[in-house]
Each structure stands twice: as C-alpha cells, then as structure tokens.
Design a protein around this motif. Structure first.
Motif, PDB file in Angstrom:
ATOM      1  N   ARG A  61       0.838  -1.200   0.000  1.00  0.00           N
ATOM      2  CA  ARG A  61       0.000   0.000   0.000  1.00  0.00           C
ATOM      3  C   ARG A  61       0.872   1.248   0.000  1.00  0.00           C
ATOM      4  NH1 ARG A  61      -5.405   0.885   3.675  1.00  0.00           N
ATOM      5  NH2 ARG A  61      -6.041   2.798   2.619  1.00  0.00           N
ATOM      6  N   GLN A  95       1.847   5.360   0.509  1.00  0.00           N
ATOM      7  CA  GLN A  95       1.679   6.284   1.624  1.00  0.00           C
ATOM      8  C   GLN A  95       2.191   7.669   1.237  1.00  0.00           C
ATOM      9  OE1 GLN A  95       4.347   4.762   4.670  1.00  0.00           O
ATOM     10  NE2 GLN A  95       6.173   5.268   3.502  1.00  0.00           N
ATOM     11  N   GLN A 121      -2.444   0.737  -3.888  1.00  0.00           N
ATOM     12  CA  GLN A 121      -1.273  -0.105  -3.689  1.00  0.00           C
ATOM     13  C   GLN A 121      -0.465  -0.153  -4.981  1.00  0.00           C
ATOM     14  OE1 GLN A 121      -3.095  -3.928  -2.883  1.00  0.00           O
ATOM     15  NE2 GLN A 121      -3.916  -4.137  -4.937  1.00  0.00           N
ATOM     16  N   GLN A 162      -1.673   6.607   4.831  1.00  0.00           N
ATOM     17  CA  GLN A 162      -1.989   5.712   3.713  1.00  0.00           C
ATOM     18  C   GLN A 162      -2.940   6.377   2.720  1.00  0.00           C
ATOM     19  OE1 GLN A 162      -3.197   2.056   5.782  1.00  0.00           O
ATOM     20  NE2 GLN A 162      -1.199   1.254   5.204  1.00  0.00           N
TER      21      GLN A 162
END
Ligand code: G3I
Length: 474
Positions: free
Chosen positions: A376, A378, A418, A457
């Motif tokens: 994922r 960020q 992601q 995130q």
C-alpha cells in the motif's frame, strides 16, 4: 504498450495452466470456440456427462469446439466416495481420459460442497465430518495428483446476503473452508485451487461481497487460494449485470485468477453471451470460460434452452456472438471514462514525476522501496528516489520501477491504493484531472488521504476537490 500488455496477459494465462499449443495468428478468425479463446491465451470449456460420451453428435461437437472439460457430476463426493473409505473414480476417469486423449485439459469439480454428498457423509457432523472432509480431499486429490488444471475445492458456501450458508460442513466450524484449501494445497501443490459459486457476478450484491471479503481475508493471511470460479448461471431473476467486469477485475486485483465456470443463459440471449464473454476478455486474469453443457438437451435446465447448440447439435446465434467476441479479443480492457471531474490535457505522459500532495507537501511513496504486489502506498517526505518516481503512460497507468502500477484494491470508498504488477485493467488506470485531483478509471473515485503526516496511507474516495485530494505530477 498494446503489444506488451498482450504478451503479459498471455503469459499470465499460460503460466496458470501450463503450456498451450502454438498460438494462431491473432488476425485470422478462428473457427471454433477453443481455438478462438486460445488467441488471447484463454480456454473455452464445457461440462461433460460420462453417460453421454456414447452419443456421437455430442462427442463430435465437444471434441471440435472445446479445449477444457469439467465433469458435470462424476467428480463430486457422492460419485467419488459412495461408501466411506471406498473411492470410485470410474466415471471421473472416463471423462478425464476422453478429454486428455483429445488434448483437452480438465477442471476438477468439486471436493467440499453441501450438496451431492454421499448418504454416509450427510449424516455426519462435528469433528467426524471435519475429518471425513479432509480424508475425502486427500483421497480424491491423490488420485488426480498432477493431472488437473484446477480444482473447485469448495463450492457454494455462501447465502445470498453474503453470510455463510448453513450446512453440515459449516456446522463443523467457520474455518472449514480454509482447512479445505490448506488440505488441498498439501495434497497436490501443482493444481490451482478455486472457490466456486453462483450469483457472485453482480458487484453490488451481498453474496459477491461476502465471497470477496473471504478471498481478501485468505490472501492477507496466506491461506492458499489461486482462483475464483463465477458460475455465471443467468436464469430467472438473474441476468448479466452491467458491472460484471468490475466484479471480475476486483476479484483479480486480490491476486487470484478468475474464470466463468458454469455458463448458461435463459434462452441463450445473444447480448448476454457476448457481454459475459467480453467482460472476461477485458480482464487479463480472467483465464477462461466454461459453458454448463453442450446442447440445450444436455442442460440441467433444458426447458430454458440456455446453451450454444440446439438439441440437434446446430450452432445457435449465441454461439456466433461468443465466437465473434473471442475473435475480436483486444488486449486492452475497455473502460468507461468518469463523467466528472474532467481529465486534464496538460498531464504529459512518459516522464518520471513525483506525485505531490497539495495539502501535505509530501509525496506518494512506496514504503521501503518494496516491489511486492499489494504494498500500500503512503505519503512521505519527497526525496526524488525511485520509490517516489511515477510515470504516466499513454494508457493512463502510473508506473513505478517500470514494472509496477498504481492499483486500486477495490472500487468503493476507502479502498486501498497499492502497487501491483501492471496488467492493463481499469483499476490501474488513472485520470489526471484539471481540478488537481487524480481519479481511478474503474471507480471514478479520487486519490485521497485522511491526514498529512509521513506514513499516511492513500485510498480512493468520492471526489470532492478538497486539498487532501489534490495531487500534482511534477
Ligand atoms: O443419474 C441419476 C439417474 O440414474 C436417476 O434416474 C435420476 C433420477 O432423478 O437422477 C440421476 O442423477 C441426476 C444427475 O444430475 C445426473 O443427471 C440427479 O438426480 C440430479 O440431481 C443431478 O443434477 C445435477 C446437479 O448439479 C445436482 O446438484 C446436474 O446434472 C448438474 O448439472 C448440476 O450442476 C451444478 C454444479 O455442480 C454446481 N453449480 C450448479 C449446477 C447446476 O445445478
């Protein structure tokens, strides 16, 4: 890009089921369903009933048109273990031998199911049934070890609302499905392990979401699962949903193959057959289509004439619609453009950029320069390194390291963003909009963060144009 995507999709599909025969010229229209599907690295299969293998009209069509076979009833628990501890593979082997002698591959169907259990199994419960399920999986998979393309390990375990179906298997504990898959992986590590169900074609349906959440959970915890079979029985109130492709690509984005495993359609609607075929073709990890029988007269619901051949073995118009769709296969998924916000013409494809958050002043970053699928992304202090360098391609992908794409793990609010191996699907396509937002082609939703700090995130969310959704490629 088109060529590269075709090769990538083909390799993925071939890799899933072993080497295929030489691929025909993609520009020449193929004359059978199997050869047409092979042009894009897929298969086209049918259910076969052992009792019909003596019918030459049936076998002539089946051998000519298809390159994958599923035993309609002969590999189910009541057929393969009629008495406890006594296995019987005579009918299953009859189908297996018929298919493989003609160069066709075979899907195994099915190991653990609430229906078509032998009488002795129906009366079991608790730990005795759990052990019987494990023994059954081990016994059947040992017999077919190394021979099959895939197994439907678990069949039809969910209710329409997305909860688990109550059954004697469910009564042994909620973990029965993962136990079945772990047992299956140990029994034959070479075969693809699938979960198979009906009424999971509509993305907004409760059952679809229930199965999706289970697969996501399995992938996150390392429970072995390779594929999801969407039976695609369109009958009665159920018909081809407009979001079928979204369902297929959403499952695929979890890291599993998808396949249409038991297709039949009320009155063989040509538009539904063409549409379901096209949806599969548009999703690289949709590896093949199987219809549930050869002629209408062979179908479990023959009064609805749901198949591609009539009772006399003649090709129906639905056959032509499927063949034409397969022959027109494009390597590039078609995807609807969102109506708003407006894509910008100023974004320049082809150059490496950082994706800079307007509110945070931080960059979209792949943690620890990971290249692992599913990592994922960020926010992090901009540093100009490769894990923060994104390239907008002409097909609207945002690539990093050359091989990974910015990828939405779902299409709903809050879905994770992601990296994932580039596959050309719509959940990896992004519009850089004139109002400073970046929206997903599949979802229509915008890149979004809840906060501004390092490690925040990134997700997708309904576009609102606020500062936490504005990112510039610079
Ligand atoms: O073979 C016997 C026959 O000897 C007997 O006289 C006759 C009397 O009813 O039954 C015959 O067996 C039938 C069998 O099909 C073979 O024709 C069973 O009753 C009948 O229940 C069985 O139906 C099968 C059904 O699964 C059972 O659940 C269908 O053929 C088969 O197409 C269908 O397939 C399922 C998939 O496995 C899972 N997804 C749904 C799909 C359609 O229901």
């Amino acid at each position: 890009m088109w060529v590269r995507t075709l090769i990538a999709g083909t390799v993925a599909a071939v890799g899933a089921f072993g080497a295929l025969t030489a691929m025909p010229d993609a520009n020449a229209a193929a004359a059978t369903l199997g050869s047409a599907a092979q042009q894009s690295g897929r298969y086209f299969g049918t259910a076969i009933a052992a009792g019909r293998l003596s019918n030459s009209t049936y076998t002539t069509i089946a051998a000519r048109e298809f390159d994958m076979v599923t035993a309609e009833n002969e590999m189910k628990p009541d057929a393969t273990q009629p008495n406890r501890g006594q296995f019987n593979f005579s009918s299953g082997d009859q189908i297996y031998n018929w298919a493989t002698q003609r160069g066709m591959k075979v899907r195994g169907h099915t190991l653990a199911w609430h229906a078509q259990q032998p009488g002795w199994m129906q009366s079991l419960s608790g730990s005795t049934l759990r052990q019987a399920m494990i023994d059954h999986i081990n016994g059947v998979m040992a017999h077919y070890k190394g021979k099959l393309a895939a197994w439907d390990v678990v069949n039809e375990a969910f209710n329409e609302d997305g909860s688990r179906r109550s059954s004697n298997l469910q009564g042994t504990g909620n973990d029965w499905i993962e136990v079945a898959f772990r047992t299956a992986r140990n029994a034959d590590p070479s075969v693809k392990l699938c979960y198979n169900d009906y009424n999971i074609e509509n993305w907004s349906y409760g059952k679809t979401q229930g199965v999706y959440n289970m697969i996501r959970d399995f992938k996150s915890r390392g429970v072995p699962i390779d594929c999801v079979g969407l039976q695609t029985h369109f009958t009665g109130g159920s018909s081809l949903p407009g979001n079928f492709q979204t369902t297929l690509s959403s499952f695929a984005a979890l890291g599993v193959d998808v396949a249409l495993t038991e297709v039949d359609v009320t009155n063989a609607s040509t538009s539904q057959y063409a549409g379901l075929t096209q949806a599969c073709l548009n999703v690289p990890r949709c590896i093949g289509i199987t219809v549930w029988g050869v002629r209408d007269s062979d179908s479990w619901r023959s009064s609805e004439s749901p198949l591609l051949f009539d009772g006399n073995g003649n090709k129906k118009s639905a056959y032509t619609s499927v063949l034409n769709a397969l022959n027109g296969a494009s390597p590039n998924p078609s995807s609807p453009a969102p109506s708003s916000p407006t894509p910008s013409s100023s974004a320049t494809p082809g150059t490496g950029n950082r994706i800079l958050g307007a509110q945070s002043g931080r960059c979209i970053d792949v943690p620890s320069a990971s290249q692992t699928n599913g990592t994922r992304v960020q926010l992090y202090d901009c540093n100009g390194q490769a894990n923060q360098t994104w390239t907008l391609t002409s097909s609207r992908q945002l690539t990093v390291y050359g091989t990974r794409c910015l990828d939405a793990a779902g299409s709903g609010n809050g879905s994770a963003v992601q990296i994932y191996a580039c596959n050309g699907q719509a959940n990896q396509q992004w519009n850089v909009n004139s109002n400073g937002t970046i929206s997903g082609v599949q979802s229509g939703r915008c890149l979004d963060v809840w906060g501004t700090g390092n490690g925040q995130q990134v997700q997708i969310y309904d576009c609102n144009g606020q500062a936490n959704q504005r990112f510039s490629l610079s």
